[in-house]
Design a protein around this motif. Structure first.
Motif, mmCIF file in Angstrom:
data_model
loop_
_atom_site.group_PDB
_atom_site.id
_atom_site.type_symbol
_atom_site.label_atom_id
_atom_site.label_comp_id
_atom_site.label_asym_id
_atom_site.label_seq_id
_atom_site.Cartn_x
_atom_site.Cartn_y
_atom_site.Cartn_z
ATOM 1 N N ASP A 99 -10.519 -9.663 -5.585
ATOM 2 C CA ASP A 99 -9.465 -10.503 -5.026
ATOM 3 C C ASP A 99 -9.792 -11.968 -5.159
ATOM 4 N N TYR A 100 -9.162 -12.632 -6.096
ATOM 5 C CA TYR A 100 -9.273 -14.092 -6.115
ATOM 6 C C TYR A 100 -7.962 -14.607 -6.639
ATOM 7 N N SER A 101 -7.418 -15.514 -5.938
ATOM 8 C CA SER A 101 -6.129 -16.100 -6.275
ATOM 9 C C SER A 101 -5.384 -15.444 -7.437
ATOM 10 N N THR A 152 2.458 -3.858 -12.310
ATOM 11 C CA THR A 152 3.000 -4.599 -11.159
ATOM 12 C C THR A 152 2.010 -4.565 -9.994
ATOM 13 N N GLY A 153 0.757 -4.895 -10.298
ATOM 14 C CA GLY A 153 -0.261 -5.028 -9.257
ATOM 15 C C GLY A 153 -0.165 -6.411 -8.634
ATOM 16 N N LYS A 154 -1.330 -6.949 -8.268
ATOM 17 C CA LYS A 154 -1.335 -8.230 -7.535
ATOM 18 C C LYS A 154 -0.710 -9.342 -8.383
ATOM 19 N N ILE A 155 -1.203 -9.497 -9.612
ATOM 20 C CA ILE A 155 -0.728 -10.611 -10.446
ATOM 21 C C ILE A 155 0.704 -10.365 -10.915
ATOM 22 N N GLY A 156 0.968 -9.147 -11.384
ATOM 23 C CA GLY A 156 2.302 -8.833 -11.910
ATOM 24 C C GLY A 156 3.392 -9.031 -10.868
ATOM 25 N N HIS A 173 7.003 -1.704 -15.134
ATOM 26 C CA HIS A 173 6.463 -0.422 -15.595
ATOM 27 C C HIS A 173 5.044 -0.310 -15.052
ATOM 28 N N ASP A 174 4.792 0.747 -14.307
ATOM 29 C CA ASP A 174 3.463 0.935 -13.711
ATOM 30 C C ASP A 174 3.323 2.398 -13.351
ATOM 31 N N ARG A 175 2.093 2.866 -13.349
ATOM 32 C CA ARG A 175 1.873 4.262 -12.937
ATOM 33 C C ARG A 175 2.095 4.421 -11.445
ATOM 34 N N LEU A 203 2.472 -9.058 -19.726
ATOM 35 C CA LEU A 203 1.491 -7.981 -19.540
ATOM 36 C C LEU A 203 0.546 -8.302 -18.384
ATOM 37 N N HIS A 204 0.459 -7.378 -17.431
ATOM 38 C CA HIS A 204 -0.417 -7.572 -16.266
ATOM 39 C C HIS A 204 -1.151 -6.292 -15.879
ATOM 40 N N CYS A 205 -1.324 -5.382 -16.836
ATOM 41 C CA CYS A 205 -2.086 -4.159 -16.548
ATOM 42 C C CYS A 205 -3.502 -4.343 -17.084
ATOM 43 N N PRO A 206 -4.455 -3.553 -16.596
ATOM 44 C CA PRO A 206 -5.824 -3.687 -17.111
ATOM 45 C C PRO A 206 -5.932 -3.089 -18.514
ATOM 46 N N LEU A 207 -6.983 -3.445 -19.207
ATOM 47 C CA LEU A 207 -7.254 -2.824 -20.512
ATOM 48 C C LEU A 207 -8.039 -1.536 -20.279
ATOM 49 N N GLU A 210 -5.964 3.984 -22.247
ATOM 50 C CA GLU A 210 -4.533 4.290 -22.249
ATOM 51 C C GLU A 210 -3.679 3.070 -22.620
ATOM 52 N N THR A 211 -4.143 1.889 -22.224
ATOM 53 C CA THR A 211 -3.305 0.693 -22.432
ATOM 54 C C THR A 211 -3.674 -0.088 -23.685
ATOM 55 N N ARG A 212 -4.762 0.284 -24.358
ATOM 56 C CA ARG A 212 -5.141 -0.449 -25.589
ATOM 57 C C ARG A 212 -3.972 -0.398 -26.580
ATOM 58 N N ASN A 231 0.944 -12.688 -22.743
ATOM 59 C CA ASN A 231 -0.221 -11.859 -22.381
ATOM 60 C C ASN A 231 -1.303 -12.722 -21.745
ATOM 61 N N THR A 232 -1.451 -12.546 -20.433
ATOM 62 C CA THR A 232 -2.551 -13.215 -19.723
ATOM 63 C C THR A 232 -3.541 -12.172 -19.211
ATOM 64 N N SER A 233 -3.425 -10.932 -19.706
ATOM 65 C CA SER A 233 -4.262 -9.876 -19.122
ATOM 66 C C SER A 233 -5.527 -9.636 -19.936
ATOM 67 N N ARG A 234 -5.419 -8.905 -21.030
ATOM 68 C CA ARG A 234 -6.561 -8.687 -21.913
ATOM 69 C C ARG A 234 -6.053 -8.600 -23.347
ATOM 70 N N ILE A 257 -0.224 -16.390 -25.495
ATOM 71 C CA ILE A 257 -1.377 -15.572 -25.103
ATOM 72 C C ILE A 257 -2.519 -16.440 -24.582
ATOM 73 N N ASP A 258 -3.106 -15.950 -23.524
ATOM 74 C CA ASP A 258 -4.312 -16.590 -22.962
ATOM 75 C C ASP A 258 -5.539 -15.752 -23.301
ATOM 76 N N VAL A 259 -5.303 -14.593 -23.883
ATOM 77 C CA VAL A 259 -6.385 -13.650 -24.186
ATOM 78 C C VAL A 259 -6.138 -13.126 -25.596
ATOM 79 N N ALA A 297 -6.409 -18.732 -17.573
ATOM 80 C CA ALA A 297 -5.406 -18.499 -16.523
ATOM 81 C C ALA A 297 -6.026 -18.491 -15.127
ATOM 82 N N PHE A 298 -7.264 -18.054 -15.037
ATOM 83 C CA PHE A 298 -7.942 -17.950 -13.723
ATOM 84 C C PHE A 298 -8.498 -19.295 -13.261
ATOM 85 N N PHE A 299 -8.401 -20.310 -14.102
ATOM 86 C CA PHE A 299 -9.235 -21.496 -13.928
ATOM 87 C C PHE A 299 -8.602 -22.518 -12.986
HETATM 88 P P1 NAD Z 1 -4.249 -4.986 -10.169
HETATM 89 O O1 NAD Z 1 -5.235 -3.867 -10.204
HETATM 90 O O2 NAD Z 1 -3.792 -5.517 -8.859
HETATM 91 O O3 NAD Z 1 -2.943 -4.574 -10.998
HETATM 92 C C1 NAD Z 1 -2.990 -3.879 -12.215
HETATM 93 C C2 NAD Z 1 -1.793 -2.942 -12.247
HETATM 94 O O4 NAD Z 1 -1.745 -2.328 -13.549
HETATM 95 C C3 NAD Z 1 -1.872 -1.819 -11.205
HETATM 96 O O5 NAD Z 1 -0.693 -1.781 -10.446
HETATM 97 C C4 NAD Z 1 -2.051 -0.567 -12.052
HETATM 98 O O6 NAD Z 1 -1.466 0.594 -11.485
HETATM 99 C C5 NAD Z 1 -1.344 -0.986 -13.334
HETATM 100 N N1 NAD Z 1 -1.651 -0.128 -14.458
HETATM 101 C C6 NAD Z 1 -2.808 0.524 -14.739
HETATM 102 N N2 NAD Z 1 -2.657 1.262 -15.849
HETATM 103 C C7 NAD Z 1 -1.389 1.068 -16.271
HETATM 104 C C8 NAD Z 1 -0.635 1.556 -17.363
HETATM 105 N N3 NAD Z 1 -1.161 2.434 -18.222
HETATM 106 N N4 NAD Z 1 0.637 1.127 -17.513
HETATM 107 C C9 NAD Z 1 1.177 0.272 -16.623
HETATM 108 N N5 NAD Z 1 0.516 -0.228 -15.565
HETATM 109 C C10 NAD Z 1 -0.746 0.176 -15.392
HETATM 110 O O7 NAD Z 1 -4.902 -6.124 -11.058
HETATM 111 P P2 NAD Z 1 -4.517 -7.675 -11.093
HETATM 112 O O8 NAD Z 1 -5.411 -8.423 -10.160
HETATM 113 O O9 NAD Z 1 -3.047 -7.828 -10.996
HETATM 114 O O10 NAD Z 1 -5.016 -8.061 -12.573
HETATM 115 C C11 NAD Z 1 -4.357 -7.522 -13.710
HETATM 116 C C12 NAD Z 1 -5.157 -7.856 -14.958
HETATM 117 O O11 NAD Z 1 -5.118 -9.251 -15.182
HETATM 118 C C13 NAD Z 1 -6.666 -7.534 -14.882
HETATM 119 O O12 NAD Z 1 -6.914 -6.187 -15.222
HETATM 120 C C14 NAD Z 1 -7.249 -8.462 -15.898
HETATM 121 O O13 NAD Z 1 -7.329 -7.800 -17.144
HETATM 122 C C15 NAD Z 1 -6.225 -9.596 -16.002
HETATM 123 N N6 NAD Z 1 -6.761 -10.905 -15.549
HETATM 124 C C16 NAD Z 1 -6.740 -11.949 -16.429
HETATM 125 C C17 NAD Z 1 -7.219 -13.189 -16.038
HETATM 126 C C18 NAD Z 1 -7.191 -14.401 -16.948
HETATM 127 O O14 NAD Z 1 -7.810 -15.427 -16.636
HETATM 128 N N7 NAD Z 1 -6.468 -14.384 -18.063
HETATM 129 C C19 NAD Z 1 -7.741 -13.347 -14.752
HETATM 130 C C20 NAD Z 1 -7.727 -12.255 -13.863
HETATM 131 C C21 NAD Z 1 -7.228 -11.034 -14.277
#
Ligand code: NAD
Length: 330
Positions: A99-101, A152-156, A173-175, A203-207, A210-212, A231-234, A257-259, A297-299
């Motif tokens: 958990d960070y901002s 649609t987790g914390k960031i999404g 779209h989320d599981r 995009l806000h799901c983890p890598l 399944e998500t690659r 794409n700010t995720s991975r 893209i940030d990643v 993005a985290f900075f």
């Molecule tokens: P989170 O765990 O709160 O949310 C991730 C969401 O993705 C969850 O709701 C989860 O159920 C969902 N998910 C998992 N597998 C999935 C799938 N196959 N399809 C759809 N959704 C799926 O995480 P968060 O804090 O919101 O962070 C999300 C991502 O952001 C992190 O995994 C990280 O890769 C990335 N991130 C990037 C930066 C940056 O500086 N660019 C900084 C922090 C995090």
């Protein structure tokens, strides 16, 4: 506790030292990335602290274990760079910063979307050169458009909330559906339905395995013509070659893209005086409708302060044998 801090940048050193003032851990700051050839720098350290482009694979973990390391603390939320099952087998605990901002990343994603849609970076470069022509700078209103949020987790969810403020419809779209996302009026859809209706996809799901390449040639072909992908995720979520092909035909209207999948050898360093041999990133930055930033993005002050405080708290809890609240489990 003796801790080797890999991939240290000046802000890591100053802010981690500040956070460590009371705890007093013995921090060894190293600019190097953690690799099999740099692992010896952590000799005698019970803990190592890493960042997203340190490759903490089974080989590195085995070498660390042999040197007596028992804790790996990553200064990130994502932990796809760590082989967690291998760490578990070796008796090494892995902690992250859950958990960070999340606002830091969500707000940056919005910034990237605005920048690529309204050509803000291009416009700024032009005016610096005395060119005030508007040709090529036309964007589209976000108001009334549909934004697809994958993950649609914390960031999404925060990203979605900001987009509803623009007057967008949000589709997720989320599981695991999130009540907070639904409370925004967001509806859930399959990935194909989301692609069919979205003008913007973020995009806000983890890598994971399944998500690659969740964004690939087939999904890009299915998406609305001329849409924007953020794409700010991975980086590994997007098949970059497929994105380049879609940009060339206009099927993909903009990419922010940030990643980047191959970012490990590029990001977090100044390569402006060297020849970059990665032709894919060079092709990407040559498009007028692409924006690339170097994983920033985290900075923000808030996010980095929290990352450093949580990391120090994890070191202290581990040293004192207390429960690790940010333990990563497979
Ligand atoms: P989170 O765990 O709160 O949310 C991730 C969401 O993705 C969850 O709701 C989860 O159920 C969902 N998910 C998992 N597998 C999935 C799938 N196959 N399809 C759809 N959704 C799926 O995480 P968060 O804090 O919101 O962070 C999300 C991502 O952001 C992190 O995994 C990280 O890769 C990335 N991130 C990037 C930066 C940056 O500086 N660019 C900084 C922090 C995090």
């Amino acid at each position: 506790m003796k801790t080797a801090i890999f991939s240290t940048r000046p802000y890591d050193k100053s802010m981690l030292s500040d956070a460590n003032r009371e705890a007093g851990h013995d921090l060894r700051f190293l600019e190097d990335r953690l690799t099999p050839s740099t692992v010896a720098l952590a000799a005698g350290c019970a803990a190592v602290c890493v960042f997203v482009n340190d490759a903490v694979d089974a080989e590195v973990l085995a070498l660390l274990a042999r040197q007596g390391t028992r804790l790996v603390a990553t200064r990130s939320t994502g932990y796809n760079h760590i082989d967690v099952p291998a760490a578990e087998r070796l008796g090494i605990a892995v902690v992250r910063v859950t958990d960070y901002s999340p606002h830091s990343v969500a707000e940056f994603a919005v910034g990237l979307l605005l920048a690529v849609n309204r050509k803000i970076a291009r416009a700024s470069a032009r005016t610096r050169d005395g060119n005030f022509d508007l040709h090529g700078l036309m964007g589209f209103d976000l108001h009334g458009k549909t934004v697809g949020v994958i993950g649609t987790g914390k960031i999404g969810t925060i990203f979605a909330r900001i987009m509803t403020g623009f007057g967008c419809t949000v589709v997720g779209h989320d599981r695991y559906p999130s009540p907070a996302f639904e409370a925004l009026g967001g509806r859930y859809a399959t990935i194909d339905e989301l692609l069919d209706c979205s003008d913007v996809v973020s995009l806000h799901c983890p890598l994971t395995e399944e998500t690659r390449h969740i964004v690939n040639a087939a999904s890009l072909a299915r998406a609305k013509r001329g849409g924007i992908l953020v794409n700010t995720s991975r980086g590994g979520l997007v098949d970059t070659e497929a994105a380049i092909a879609a940009l060339k035909t206009g099927q993909l209207g903009g990419l922010a893209i940030d990643v980047y999948e191959q970012e490990a050898s590029l990001f977090f360093q100044d390569l402006s005086s060297t020849i970059i041999t990665d032709d894919v990133i060079q092709r990407l930055v040559s498009f007028p409708n692409v924006i690339v930033t170097g994983h920033q993005a985290f900075f923000t002050v808030e996010a980095i302060g929290q990352i450093m405080r949580t990391t120090i708290e994890s070191l202290t809890a581990f040293e004192q044998g207390r429960e690790l609240v940010n333990l990563v489990r497979e």
